[in-house]
Scaffold this motif. Structure first.
Motif, short mmCIF file in Angstrom:
data_model
loop_
_atom_site.label_atom_id
_atom_site.label_comp_id
_atom_site.label_asym_id
_atom_site.label_seq_id
_atom_site.Cartn_x
_atom_site.Cartn_y
_atom_site.Cartn_z
N VAL A 50 0.84 -1.20 0.00
CA VAL A 50 0.00 0.00 0.00
C VAL A 50 0.87 1.25 0.00
O VAL A 50 1.78 1.38 0.83
N CYS B 281 -3.13 6.60 -0.92
CA CYS B 281 -4.37 6.11 -0.29
C CYS B 281 -5.22 7.27 0.22
O CYS B 281 -4.71 8.20 0.85
N ILE B 282 -6.53 7.19 -0.07
CA ILE B 282 -7.44 8.24 0.41
C ILE B 282 -8.30 7.74 1.59
O ILE B 282 -9.24 8.41 2.01
N CYS C 89 -10.49 5.20 1.89
CA CYS C 89 -11.90 4.86 1.64
C CYS C 89 -12.32 3.57 2.34
O CYS C 89 -13.49 3.35 2.60
N MET D 232 -12.20 0.51 1.15
CA MET D 232 -12.67 -0.55 0.24
C MET D 232 -11.83 -1.84 0.38
O MET D 232 -12.38 -2.94 0.39
N CYS D 233 -10.56 -1.70 0.50
CA CYS D 233 -9.69 -2.87 0.56
C CYS D 233 -9.90 -3.69 1.83
O CYS D 233 -9.52 -4.87 1.89
N PRO E 219 -5.13 1.60 5.51
CA PRO E 219 -4.77 0.19 5.67
C PRO E 219 -3.26 0.00 5.72
O PRO E 219 -2.50 0.73 5.08
N CYS F 102 -9.43 -0.44 -5.61
CA CYS F 102 -8.90 0.80 -5.03
C CYS F 102 -9.08 1.99 -5.97
O CYS F 102 -8.61 1.97 -7.12
N PRO F 103 -9.77 3.03 -5.52
CA PRO F 103 -10.05 4.16 -6.41
C PRO F 103 -8.84 5.06 -6.67
O PRO F 103 -8.88 5.90 -7.58
N SER F 104 -7.79 4.87 -5.90
CA SER F 104 -6.66 5.79 -6.08
C SER F 104 -5.38 5.11 -6.54
O SER F 104 -4.31 5.72 -6.53
N ALA G 176 -3.59 2.86 -5.15
CA ALA G 176 -2.60 2.86 -4.07
C ALA G 176 -2.05 1.47 -3.75
O ALA G 176 -1.12 1.34 -2.97
N ILE G 177 -2.65 0.44 -4.37
CA ILE G 177 -2.23 -0.93 -4.03
C ILE G 177 -1.53 -1.55 -5.23
O ILE G 177 -2.04 -1.51 -6.35
S1 SF4 Z 1 -8.98 0.89 -1.35
FE1 SF4 Z 1 -7.17 2.12 -1.81
S2 SF4 Z 1 -7.72 4.21 -1.26
FE2 SF4 Z 1 -9.21 2.87 -0.29
S3 SF4 Z 1 -8.37 2.49 1.76
FE3 SF4 Z 1 -7.65 0.83 0.47
S4 SF4 Z 1 -5.64 1.51 -0.30
FE4 SF4 Z 1 -6.71 3.30 0.50
#
Ligand code: SF4
Ligand code: SF4
Length: 85
Positions: free
Chosen positions: A18, A23-24, A26, A28-29, A44, A63-65, A67-68
């Motif tokens: 990550v 990472c914003i 959110c 989701m992960c 996370p 992941c919307p950004s 980041a993973i």
């Molecule tokens: S899905 Fe992406 S942006 Fe959202 S919490 Fe996880 S790493 Fe961060």
């Protein structure tokens, strides 16, 4: 027979990384059922890299950004070919 049956999981380089800058938060992960991530300071953190399902990259897709990230899929394919698993 399931993939990787009897093969040491810690020898398979597969799991998420990550980027906390991207990472914003959110969350989701955190839907991953494998408990790979832990929620730390609003984001996370990878707590259990080797519990990640080999070949899965669902969290990265969700992941919307962006980041993973994951290790190279080619590396994984080579391992399967090499080890005959
Ligand atoms: S899905 Fe992406 S942006 Fe959202 S919490 Fe996880 S790493 Fe961060
Ligand atoms: S790739 Fe799949 S199993 Fe691994 S952490 Fe992401 S959602 Fe969980």
């Amino acid at each position: 027979m399931p993939w990787l049956a009897g093969y040491p999981r810690e020898k398979v380089n597969w799991g998420p990384t990550v980027d906390r800058e991207k990472c914003i938060g959110c969350g989701m992960c955190m839907n991953c059922g494998k408990k790979v991530f832990q929620w730390v300071d609003g984001k996370p953190s990878v707590a259990s890299f080797y519990d990640c399902q080999v070949g899965c990259n669902t969290c990265a897709n969700l992941c919307p950004s962006g980041a993973i990230s994951f290790p190279s899929l080619e590396e994984l394919r080579e391992l399967y070919k090499r080890e005959g698993i």
